[in-house]
Every structure is written in structure tokens, then in C-alpha cells.
Design a protein around this motif. Structure first.
Motif, PDB file in Angstrom:
ATOM      1  N   GLU A   1      -5.375   8.697   8.332  1.00 22.03           N
ATOM      2  CA  GLU A   1      -6.667   8.516   7.675  1.00 22.03           C
ATOM      3  C   GLU A   1      -6.514   8.474   6.159  1.00 22.03           C
ATOM      4  O   GLU A   1      -7.128   7.651   5.478  1.00 22.03           O
ATOM      5  N   ARG A   2      -5.696   9.324   5.586  1.00 23.56           N
ATOM      6  CA  ARG A   2      -5.508   9.366   4.131  1.00 23.56           C
ATOM      7  C   ARG A   2      -4.759   8.124   3.636  1.00 23.56           C
ATOM      8  O   ARG A   2      -5.064   7.608   2.554  1.00 23.56           O
ATOM      9  N   ILE A   3      -3.761   7.674   4.414  1.00 20.40           N
ATOM     10  CA  ILE A   3      -3.031   6.473   4.002  1.00 20.40           C
ATOM     11  C   ILE A   3      -3.957   5.273   3.962  1.00 20.40           C
ATOM     12  O   ILE A   3      -3.911   4.456   3.022  1.00 20.40           O
ATOM     13  N   GLN A   4      -4.832   5.153   4.955  1.00 21.87           N
ATOM     14  CA  GLN A   4      -5.748   4.009   4.986  1.00 21.87           C
ATOM     15  C   GLN A   4      -6.725   4.052   3.812  1.00 21.87           C
ATOM     16  O   GLN A   4      -7.224   3.011   3.382  1.00 21.87           O
ATOM     17  N   GLN A   5      -6.992   5.243   3.281  1.00 21.35           N
ATOM     18  CA  GLN A   5      -7.842   5.347   2.096  1.00 21.35           C
ATOM     19  C   GLN A   5      -7.091   4.917   0.835  1.00 21.35           C
ATOM     20  O   GLN A   5      -7.700   4.480  -0.149  1.00 21.35           O
ATOM     21  N   ILE A   6      -5.748   5.039   0.882  1.00 24.59           N
ATOM     22  CA  ILE A   6      -4.934   4.628  -0.266  1.00 24.59           C
ATOM     23  C   ILE A   6      -4.705   3.121  -0.232  1.00 24.59           C
ATOM     24  O   ILE A   6      -4.931   2.408  -1.210  1.00 24.59           O
ATOM     25  N   VAL A   7      -4.233   2.637   0.901  1.00 19.98           N
ATOM     26  CA  VAL A   7      -3.979   1.210   1.087  1.00 19.98           C
ATOM     27  C   VAL A   7      -3.990   0.923   2.579  1.00 19.98           C
ATOM     28  O   VAL A   7      -3.440   1.689   3.369  1.00 19.98           O
ATOM     29  N   GLU A   8      -4.626  -0.136   2.988  1.00 25.11           N
ATOM     30  CA  GLU A   8      -4.676  -0.475   4.415  1.00 25.11           C
ATOM     31  C   GLU A   8      -3.314  -0.992   4.866  1.00 25.11           C
ATOM     32  O   GLU A   8      -2.711  -1.835   4.200  1.00 25.11           O
ATOM     33  N   MET A   9      -2.836  -0.476   5.994  1.00 24.62           N
ATOM     34  CA  MET A   9      -1.575  -0.963   6.573  1.00 24.62           C
ATOM     35  C   MET A   9      -1.617  -0.785   8.085  1.00 24.62           C
ATOM     36  O   MET A   9      -2.355   0.088   8.589  1.00 24.62           O
TER      37      MET A   9
ATOM     38  N   ALA B   1      -0.754   0.294  11.981  1.00 26.94           N
ATOM     39  CA  ALA B   1      -0.371   1.610  12.514  1.00 26.94           C
ATOM     40  C   ALA B   1       1.142   1.770  12.576  1.00 26.94           C
ATOM     41  O   ALA B   1       1.673   2.850  12.282  1.00 26.94           O
ATOM     42  N   ALA B   2       1.859   0.702  12.944  1.00 23.97           N
ATOM     43  CA  ALA B   2       3.317   0.790  13.021  1.00 23.97           C
ATOM     44  C   ALA B   2       3.919   1.065  11.648  1.00 23.97           C
ATOM     45  O   ALA B   2       4.908   1.797  11.522  1.00 23.97           O
ATOM     46  N   GLN B   3       3.327   0.484  10.610  1.00 26.49           N
ATOM     47  CA  GLN B   3       3.823   0.706   9.257  1.00 26.49           C
ATOM     48  C   GLN B   3       3.527   2.130   8.796  1.00 26.49           C
ATOM     49  O   GLN B   3       4.328   2.744   8.082  1.00 26.49           O
ATOM     50  N   VAL B   4       2.382   2.684   9.222  1.00 28.19           N
ATOM     51  CA  VAL B   4       2.060   4.077   8.900  1.00 28.19           C
ATOM     52  C   VAL B   4       3.094   5.009   9.525  1.00 28.19           C
ATOM     53  O   VAL B   4       3.564   5.964   8.886  1.00 28.19           O
ATOM     54  N   GLU B   5       3.466   4.741  10.768  1.00 27.03           N
ATOM     55  CA  GLU B   5       4.463   5.572  11.449  1.00 27.03           C
ATOM     56  C   GLU B   5       5.818   5.455  10.757  1.00 27.03           C
ATOM     57  O   GLU B   5       6.539   6.452  10.600  1.00 27.03           O
ATOM     58  N   LEU B   6       6.179   4.248  10.313  1.00 28.43           N
ATOM     59  CA  LEU B   6       7.446   4.067   9.602  1.00 28.43           C
ATOM     60  C   LEU B   6       7.433   4.854   8.295  1.00 28.43           C
ATOM     61  O   LEU B   6       8.431   5.504   7.936  1.00 28.43           O
ATOM     62  N   LEU B   7       6.317   4.806   7.584  1.00 28.62           N
ATOM     63  CA  LEU B   7       6.186   5.553   6.348  1.00 28.62           C
ATOM     64  C   LEU B   7       6.341   7.055   6.611  1.00 28.62           C
ATOM     65  O   LEU B   7       7.022   7.767   5.864  1.00 28.62           O
ATOM     66  N   ARG B   8       5.717   7.553   7.680  1.00 24.40           N
ATOM     67  CA  ARG B   8       5.832   8.977   8.018  1.00 24.40           C
ATOM     68  C   ARG B   8       7.274   9.347   8.293  1.00 24.40           C
ATOM     69  O   ARG B   8       7.760  10.405   7.853  1.00 24.40           O
ATOM     70  N   ARG B   9       7.996   8.502   9.017  1.00 24.86           N
ATOM     71  CA  ARG B   9       9.381   8.802   9.357  1.00 24.86           C
ATOM     72  C   ARG B   9      10.249   8.882   8.097  1.00 24.86           C
ATOM     73  O   ARG B   9      11.081   9.775   7.957  1.00 24.86           O
ATOM     74  N   PHE B  10      10.042   7.930   7.170  1.00 20.05           N
ATOM     75  CA  PHE B  10      10.818   7.960   5.931  1.00 20.05           C
ATOM     76  C   PHE B  10      10.537   9.235   5.147  1.00 20.05           C
ATOM     77  O   PHE B  10      11.449   9.861   4.604  1.00 20.05           O
ATOM     78  N   LEU B  11       9.272   9.636   5.087  1.00 16.06           N
ATOM     79  CA  LEU B  11       8.910  10.845   4.355  1.00 16.06           C
ATOM     80  C   LEU B  11       9.475  12.095   5.036  1.00 16.06           C
ATOM     81  O   LEU B  11       9.942  13.030   4.382  1.00 16.06           O
TER      82      LEU B  11
ATOM     83  N   ALA C   1       8.129  -1.721  -0.861  1.00 21.05           N
ATOM     84  CA  ALA C   1       8.152  -2.235  -2.235  1.00 21.05           C
ATOM     85  C   ALA C   1       6.756  -2.605  -2.723  1.00 21.05           C
ATOM     86  O   ALA C   1       6.507  -2.645  -3.941  1.00 21.05           O
ATOM     87  N   ALA C   2       5.821  -2.866  -1.806  1.00 21.89           N
ATOM     88  CA  ALA C   2       4.462  -3.269  -2.193  1.00 21.89           C
ATOM     89  C   ALA C   2       3.653  -2.118  -2.774  1.00 21.89           C
ATOM     90  O   ALA C   2       2.600  -2.335  -3.395  1.00 21.89           O
ATOM     91  N   LEU C   3       4.117  -0.871  -2.593  1.00 23.62           N
ATOM     92  CA  LEU C   3       3.393   0.281  -3.113  1.00 23.62           C
ATOM     93  C   LEU C   3       3.791   0.553  -4.561  1.00 23.62           C
ATOM     94  O   LEU C   3       4.975   0.555  -4.907  1.00 23.62           O
ATOM     95  N   ASP C   4       2.789   0.781  -5.427  1.00 19.27           N
ATOM     96  CA  ASP C   4       3.116   1.147  -6.807  1.00 19.27           C
ATOM     97  C   ASP C   4       3.338   2.651  -6.893  1.00 19.27           C
ATOM     98  O   ASP C   4       3.181   3.382  -5.909  1.00 19.27           O
ATOM     99  N   ASP C   5       3.709   3.125  -8.089  1.00 11.18           N
ATOM    100  CA  ASP C   5       4.052   4.532  -8.248  1.00 11.18           C
ATOM    101  C   ASP C   5       2.885   5.454  -7.900  1.00 11.18           C
ATOM    102  O   ASP C   5       3.074   6.516  -7.289  1.00 11.18           O
TER     103      ASP C   5
ATOM    104  N   VAL D   1       2.534   5.578  -4.106  1.00 11.65           N
ATOM    105  CA  VAL D   1       3.619   6.370  -3.516  1.00 11.65           C
ATOM    106  C   VAL D   1       3.330   7.856  -3.678  1.00 11.65           C
ATOM    107  O   VAL D   1       3.475   8.659  -2.741  1.00 11.65           O
ATOM    108  N   ALA D   2       2.899   8.253  -4.862  1.00 15.96           N
ATOM    109  CA  ALA D   2       2.577   9.665  -5.104  1.00 15.96           C
ATOM    110  C   ALA D   2       1.446  10.119  -4.194  1.00 15.96           C
ATOM    111  O   ALA D   2       1.470  11.242  -3.661  1.00 15.96           O
ATOM    112  N   ALA D   3       0.445   9.265  -4.003  1.00 14.75           N
ATOM    113  CA  ALA D   3      -0.679   9.609  -3.126  1.00 14.75           C
ATOM    114  C   ALA D   3      -0.216   9.733  -1.678  1.00 14.75           C
ATOM    115  O   ALA D   3      -0.678  10.619  -0.935  1.00 14.75           O
ATOM    116  N   ALA D   4       0.703   8.855  -1.267  1.00 22.06           N
ATOM    117  CA  ALA D   4       1.231   8.915   0.098  1.00 22.06           C
ATOM    118  C   ALA D   4       2.011  10.205   0.312  1.00 22.06           C
ATOM    119  O   ALA D   4       1.910  10.853   1.362  1.00 22.06           O
ATOM    120  N   GLU D   5       2.800  10.605  -0.693  1.00 18.23           N
ATOM    121  CA  GLU D   5       3.557  11.849  -0.582  1.00 18.23           C
ATOM    122  C   GLU D   5       2.618  13.059  -0.517  1.00 18.23           C
ATOM    123  O   GLU D   5       2.877  14.012   0.224  1.00 18.23           O
TER     124      GLU D   5
END
Length: 511
Positions: free
Chosen positions: A454-462, A464-474, A491-495, A498-502
């Protein structure tokens, strides 16, 4: 036939006593009648002093407990202080003459132990003694619930004036001793705790958790056997696990499950074995079998499996402790080893079947017992060997020309009657891990992932598979997105994004 050993000994069948003692009860009967049976986990002897030292393997009693050296006294002592050892009793009753048992009853026709011995003789041998029915005397339980787990309500036997609270039938009846460990597990009421846990979870999250736990259990059951099944095969077996408890057991049902486990029968014969079987290896030079466990004889399989099926109905539907009953059922099956292949996974499927049949697990949710077993794989193997190892010396066999073996003696009772106490304690430990750790962690993860998504979608829409990939990397980098991921997959995320995702990850999973 040997004489009674009336002198103190320091060792019995390579099992050292903690101090010199005179064999009593089952140990005395085994020695006197030279019974070829696996030794119980704990035996009894009479010490020379009044403050003896016992051990895990020997219970040392004082001289005032000593029985006289005769069949009736030793049998009574065994029932009074050691509970039921059906394997020893079965061998003993086929060794002594019927008149000897009848004489015990005639000498004490109203005695509680005499009536229990009488019932057990006729139950185990299917032989009716020439004795009149017992008169008006208070009925006693066949299984003393102080020593061993039994049915809470058995059926009366008017002939013997006993209550048959045995959990099984003469075809299959493992027994479980009462221990402090088991009593502590049973008091915790894990089934109630599991229902309380899932009762606090939204149905949609619970359904997703159930699906993951089911697939994970299926994969772990194959992993225990050293296999990595395809996704389709793991899913198919998971579906069979999900059906546990919904279809009655039968020989045809066992065969159906084996076909699902094996999948391809090009190189494996399906159906019950028609030859001997063992678990172990072959000598590299001679190809001689080197068994760790010898399976039941092929000619005994039908009777043994019918006993397993009957035990399921009698013990579980009769209110036997569900986890202990599941352990008896499943480990008994794997010791019988009725198939050429697939026995291990069917054995673990029986855990699910027994628990579901007893309504132990919440509806729609299976306990991933195989996951817990895989984590405890060394302990699991030790539990399996706790009976298969002492069983080996009791089995006479010869090799066959095709690298198999042929059993030469009557071994059916060894698979019908065994002490499943360690097996029940192990399964309870697995259930505890599932309910206290695996289920809450999976539910917590799903709740966290939902917050994260839910928070990632508020930052940038992506997607579901990409959200899971992002979670795994984190997750792999302690909540920080690595430089590699920032320059490639994300690479499409700016600084700032990225900080908001973290921060979203920390809020969802770390905080």
C-alpha cells in the motif's frame, strides 16, 4: 526354556543397569521365556538396597517391591508398574500353554490384574479359554491411564468385567506412555491456541497464508527425501495434503495417494510390495543388503494396513489424544513400509490426515508439519531409528539374487505393537513450532507485505510482481536498496522515492 534369574545382574542384553539388580516384570519374562522382542525404552529391576538409583533406561525399585519367581507374579508386576507392552505379551502368550493363563484366572477370578491378563490373552491370541464369565465385580480399565494414553471411554467386556480402552485392535495397536514432557504439551492445548491465532486474522489473509503453508509443506516433504519436485508435482501433492481428513482411509486410498506421490510409474512398481523390503544401502563389492530398517513381510501387509485403517477410526474418533494418535498412525505406517517407493511422503500425509480427522487444526488450514520436520531432520532420523535399530536384531533374513532380502521369521507383531512415546513427543514439538512460530510468522509477513504494498503504491505505481521484487532486494540488504538494484531493476526510482521505499519497508517489516 530358561530358569528364572534370581540373582542380581549388572547387564541385560547389552543394556547396563545403573546398579546391580534382579530382573523383574517384562525384563524377567523376556529372559525366562527367551522372547525375541525389541527391548522397551525403559525396563525394571529390583535393587539390592532401599534407596536405589534409576536411569533413563532402568527403573530400579526397592527389595520390598520384588515379585516371586512365577508367571502370575511377574505378569502382575509388569501390569502394575510398567503398563502394557503388547509386543512382549503377544510373544509370551504364544509361548506359554493356555492352561497356564487359565490357572492365573482361576487362582484369582475376581482379581483386577488376573481379569486384565485374561482379556489380553484372548484379545491377542484370538483364543477363548475354558473359563466361565466373570461374576459381579467392578469393571477395570485394560489400559491404566496413569501409565499410558488410552481411549477416554472404552467398551465393556462383560465376560472379563473389564473396559477395553485400548486405542487400537489386535492388528495394530502402538502404545504411548504418559511422560512429563507429553503432559506439559497436552496441557497447552495447541488446537485452541491455533484457533485463537487464526481468529484474529482477516479471511483473505488467512486464505493466502493457508495456500503458502500448504505448498511449503509439500515441498518440504519431498526435500526430506532429498528430492526437488517440479512445481506441478509439488502442487499436486499439496492438493492431496489439503484433502487429508476428508476421505476415509482404505487400501485403495493408499494406492491412490502413492500414484500421486510417484507420478511416473515407468521405473517404480505401484501398489503394495510383493517382495521383501528394507531401508539402507548395498555393499559396493558384493551388493549384499546392509539394512538400517527391515520392512514388514509382504504377506503381512494386508493385515497390517487393515489394522492401521481400523486404528484411525477407533483411536481418533474415540477421543485418543490427536497428536499421539497421529504419531502412532504415521510412524507405524513408515515402519511397515508397504510400498516400493513413496512411503515417507505417505507417512507424513498421515500426520495431516489424523490431525484433520480429529478437528485439531482450524478448518481450511493445515499445519506444515513437514517444514518443522525438515528443520529437525537429525532429530527426526533419531526418532525413526529409536525403534528400527533395536528391531533389527530380532529379524532373521537372507539376501535374494536381485539385491533385496527375504525375512525368515514371523515379524508381524513387531509392526503391530511398539512404544511410540518418543514419536509422540517429537510430533508435539513439531506442532508447537508450527503453531507458535510458523503460522504467526507467515501471518505477520502477509500483514507486513500488505502495508508495504500500500505504501509503495502511494510512492509510485508498480505491478505486484515488481513490489515483491523490491521487497526481496530490501530484505537481502537489511532494508537498504543496493547500488546494483538502483542502477538496474529500479533505475526508474529517484533518490527521494528510494528513501521513501526504504522507510516503507522499515515501517512494514522492521518496526
Amino acid at each position: 526354556m530358561r530358569e528364572w534369574i534370581s540373582r542380581p545382574v549388572t547387564e541385560f542384553r547389552a543394556l547396563p543397569l545403573p546398579e546391580p539388580g534382579i530382573l523383574a516384570g517384562y525384563a524377567a519374562l523376556i529372559e525366562r521365556f527367551d522372547l525375541a522382542v525389541p527391548l522397551a525404552d525403559r525396563l525394571t529391576a529390583i535393587a539390592e538396597r532401599h534407596h536405589p538409583h534409576s536411569s533413563d533406561q532402568w527403573r530400579m525399585l526397592t527389595p520390598r517391591h520384588a515379585p516371586v519367581f512365577e508367571l502370575a507374579a511377574q505378569l502382575t508386576f509388569a501390569l502394575r508398574y510398567e503398563g502394557l507392552n503388547l509386543a512382549v505379551l503377544a510373544r509370551l502368550f504364544h509361548t506359554v500353554q493356555p492352561a497356564e493363563i487359565a490357572a492365573i484366572v482361576e487362582a484369582s477370578p475376581t482379581g483386577a490384574y488376573a481379569r486384565r491378563i485374561w482379556f489380553l490373552y484372548e484379545w491377542l491370541t484370538d483364543t477363548r479359554l475354558e473359563l466361565p464369565d466373570a461374576g459381579k465385580v467392578r469393571a477395570v480399565d485394560v489400559v491404566d491411564p496413569v501409565f499410558q494414553l488410552a481411549l477416554p471411554k472404552g467398551e465393556p467386556s462383560p465376560r472379563h468385567r473389564v473396559i477395553n480402552n485400548l486405542p487400537g485392535t489386535p492388528e495394530f495397536c502402538p502404545m504411548v506412555r504418559r511422560t512429563e514432557v507429553l503432559d506439559a504439551y497436552r496441557a497447552r492445548q495447541f488446537d485452541v491456541r491455533a484457533r485463537e491465532t487464526v481468529g484474529r486474522v482477516r479471511p483473505d489473509l488467512l486464505a493466502r497464508a493457508a495456500a503458502f503453508l500448504l505448498l511449503n509443506d509439500s515441498k518440504s516433504s519431498f526435500a526430506i527425501e532429498g528430492e526437488r519436485p517440479s512445481g506441478t508435482r509439488a502442487t499436486r501433492w499439496g492438493q492431496a495434503i489439503a484433502q487429508a481428513g476428508t476421505r476415509p482411509l482404505s487400501l485403495a486410498e493408499f494406492d491412490r495417494l502413492q500414484r500421486i506421490v510417484i507420478g511416473d510409474d515407468h521405473f517404480v512398481r505401484l501398489g503394495l510390495r510383493e517382495e521383501g523390503g528394507f531401508v539402507g544401502i548395498h555393499d559396493r563389492d558384493t551388493q549384499m543388503p546392509i539394512p538400517d530398517h527391515v520392512s514388514a513381510r509382504a504377506e503381512d501387509l494386508q493385515s497390517l494396513l487393515q489394522g492401521v485403517i481400523a486404528y484411525t477410526e477407533r483411536a481418533i474418533r474415540g477421543g485418543m489424544d490427536p497428536v499421539a494418535a497421529a504419531a502412532c498412525l504415521a510412524f507405524g505406517f513408515v515402519y511397515i513400509h508397504p510400498y516400493v517407493d513413496g512411503n515417507g511422503r505417505l507417512h507424513r500425509w498421515l500426520f495431516h490426515h489424523a490431525l484433520a480427522l480429529a478437528n485439531f487444526n482450524p478448518p481450511g488450514l493445515i499445519f506444515p508439519v513437514s517444514v518443522a520436520i525438515y528443520r529437525r531432520i537429525a532429530e527426526y532420523r533419531a526418532v525413526l531409528e529409536s525403534y528400527s535399530a533395536p528391531l533389527l536384531p530380532c529379524i532373521s533374513w537372507e539376501p535374494t539374487g536381485d539385491g533385496n532380502l527375504r525375512v525368515l521369521n514371523d515379524t508381524a507383531d513387531f509392526y503391530r505393537f511398539f512404544d511410540a512415546t518418543r514419536h509422540a513427543e517429537f510430533l508435539y514439538a513439531c506442532v508447537e513450532q508450527v503453531i507458535e512460530q510458523d503460522m504467526p510468522e507467515e501471518i505477520q509477513f502477509l500483514e507486513g507485505f500488505e502495508r508495504f504494498s500500500e505504501r509503495i503504491q502511494q510512492i509510485v505505481e508498480m505491478p505486484a510482481a515488481q513490489v515483491e521484487l523490491l521487497r526481496r532486494f530490501l530484505a537481502q540488504n537489511d532494508g537498504r536498496l543496493s547500488g546494483r538494484a538502483r542502477t538496474r531493476e529500479f533505475a526508474a526510482l529517484d533518490d527521494e522515492e528510494v528513501a521513501a521505499a526504504e522507510q516503507a519497508y522499515a515501517f512494514s517489516f522492521l518496526d
